[in-house]
Design a protein around this motif. Structure first.
Motif, mmCIF file in Angstrom:
data_model
loop_
_atom_site.group_PDB
_atom_site.id
_atom_site.type_symbol
_atom_site.label_atom_id
_atom_site.label_comp_id
_atom_site.label_asym_id
_atom_site.label_seq_id
_atom_site.Cartn_x
_atom_site.Cartn_y
_atom_site.Cartn_z
ATOM 1 N N LEU A 1 -7.570 2.908 -1.740
ATOM 2 C CA LEU A 1 -6.808 1.657 -2.513
ATOM 3 C C LEU A 1 -7.596 0.880 -3.398
ATOM 4 N N VAL B 1 -5.517 7.831 3.270
ATOM 5 C CA VAL B 1 -5.749 6.686 2.700
ATOM 6 C C VAL B 1 -5.564 5.405 3.719
ATOM 7 N N HIS C 1 2.053 1.507 -3.345
ATOM 8 C CA HIS C 1 1.060 2.003 -4.232
ATOM 9 C C HIS C 1 0.679 3.458 -4.024
ATOM 10 N N VAL C 2 0.836 4.185 -2.762
ATOM 11 C CA VAL C 2 0.598 5.605 -2.518
ATOM 12 C C VAL C 2 1.568 6.178 -3.419
ATOM 13 N N ALA D 1 0.748 -1.228 -0.072
ATOM 14 C CA ALA D 1 0.025 0.116 0.046
ATOM 15 C C ALA D 1 0.897 1.211 0.030
ATOM 16 N N TRP E 1 -4.704 -6.938 -3.215
ATOM 17 C CA TRP E 1 -4.237 -7.537 -2.012
ATOM 18 C C TRP E 1 -3.705 -8.930 -2.283
ATOM 19 N N PRO F 1 -10.854 0.008 3.112
ATOM 20 C CA PRO F 1 -9.567 0.665 2.413
ATOM 21 C C PRO F 1 -10.276 1.087 0.805
ATOM 22 N N VAL G 1 -5.437 1.987 5.087
ATOM 23 C CA VAL G 1 -4.361 0.693 4.894
ATOM 24 C C VAL G 1 -5.164 -0.513 5.631
ATOM 25 N N PHE H 1 -5.762 -1.072 -6.307
ATOM 26 C CA PHE H 1 -4.602 -1.904 -5.309
ATOM 27 C C PHE H 1 -5.090 -3.460 -5.408
#
Length: 304
Positions: A278, A221, A211-212, A208, A285, A275, A223, A283
């Motif tokens: 994300l 954001v 990703h940010v 994460a 997982w 989230p 997480v 994103f």
């Protein structure tokens, strides 16, 4: 620079790299060929380390040209009891270094993205509700800390991401005391055990953060894992992996008597953190359930 994978040619400055998340993030970045500058409070041990005083000031040139600055400083919330003195340390060990980084970033003409740690404790307890980044702050000591923490980061300007971490499911994270009790055979529901626990695996926490940076995200954001988990879900998963019982409850009143306000902020908190940012930005997982995260964490070293 948004939507650009991190790799050779990028530099990221990390403050607070000695903790669980920081160590894993630095390792992940370096595996991708990213140059990492670590801000340390001791004598530097290599050319990639720069000594700093978290109470400031910091030379802005240290941060200039980086793709991102990641602030992860903060005393452990897992150290109990929270005495008046330690509550002060929990606050200022976060606010002071964050303000130092923000002051230095504000003095740059083209500042890097500031990825500043915060926590799901921002929301307090919200029984029966799914909480995304659009929700207001909650009640409690940790919510107070998070508000001041994020306000310090905002001094850097507009390019700030407030990364609200959930407790990390890892043998050296939130699992540590739970695994200890489970091995002793005295684990069981904490309070009702039905309360929603925010959670995230270490792999997804590091993912994460990357990703940010790669998507140049700003603002709050969350997480967290994408699927809700209760305290019982986590406890049962540990017991199943260790082949131990999960039978002995710890009543809420007893936890509050032993731990004070920390019981409500840490063990009895009831908050289903979503989230949303994300998810909306694509994103992916590695661990979609807390049970999967527990299984992987214990297989990776939590059984010893």
């Amino acid at each position: 620079m948004a939507d650009q994978p991190l790799g050779p040619g990028d530099r990221v400055v990390v403050a607070g790299a000695s903790g669980l998340i920081g160590r894993a993030l630095v390792a992940s970045l370096r595996e991708s060929g990213v140059a990492v500058t670590q801000l340390v409070r001791r004598e530097p041990g290599s050319a990639s380390e720069i000594r700093w005083d978290p109470a400031g000031p910091l030379d802005p040139a240290v941060l200039d040209g980086a793709r991102a600055v990641v602030g992860l400083n903060g005393a452990s919330i897992g150290r109990l009891p929270w005495t008046r003195r330690y509550r002060s340390e929990l606050l200022w060990s976060r606010v002071s270094p964050t303000r130092t980084l923000a002051d230095a970033l504000r003095r740059l003409t083209n500042p890097p993205l500031f990825v500043s740690a915060s926590a799901s404790g921002f929301y307090g307890s919200r029984p029966g509700r799914r909480i995304d980044e659009g929700q207001e702050r909650g009640d409690g000591f940790l919510a107070d800390v998070c508000v001041e923490w994020e306000a310090a980061a905002d001094l850097a300007g507009e390019r700030v991401a407030h990364v609200r971490f959930s407790p990390v499911i890892h043998a050296d994270g939130v699992l540590k005391p739970l695994v200890f009790l489970t091995r002793l055979g005295v684990a069981g529901p904490l309070g009702s055990g039905r309360q929603s626990w925010p959670w995230a695996s270490l792999d997804d926490t590091v993912g994460a953060l990357r990703h940010v940076i790669e998507h140049d995200l700003t603002g709050p954001v969350n997480v967290a894992g994408p699927e809700r988990a209760s305290e019982n879900d986590v406890g049962f998963a540990i017991a199943r992996e260790l082949n131990r019982p999960y039978l002995i409850p710890a009543p809420a009143f007893a936890l509050r008597l032993a731990l004070g306000a920390a019981a409500d902020d840490l063990l009895l908190v009831d908050c289903d953190v979503a989230p949303a940012v994300l998810a909306d930005t694509g994103f992916e997982w590695r661990h979609r359930t807390a049970e999967s995260a527990v299984r992987d964490a214990l297989a990776s070293g939590g059984r010893s």
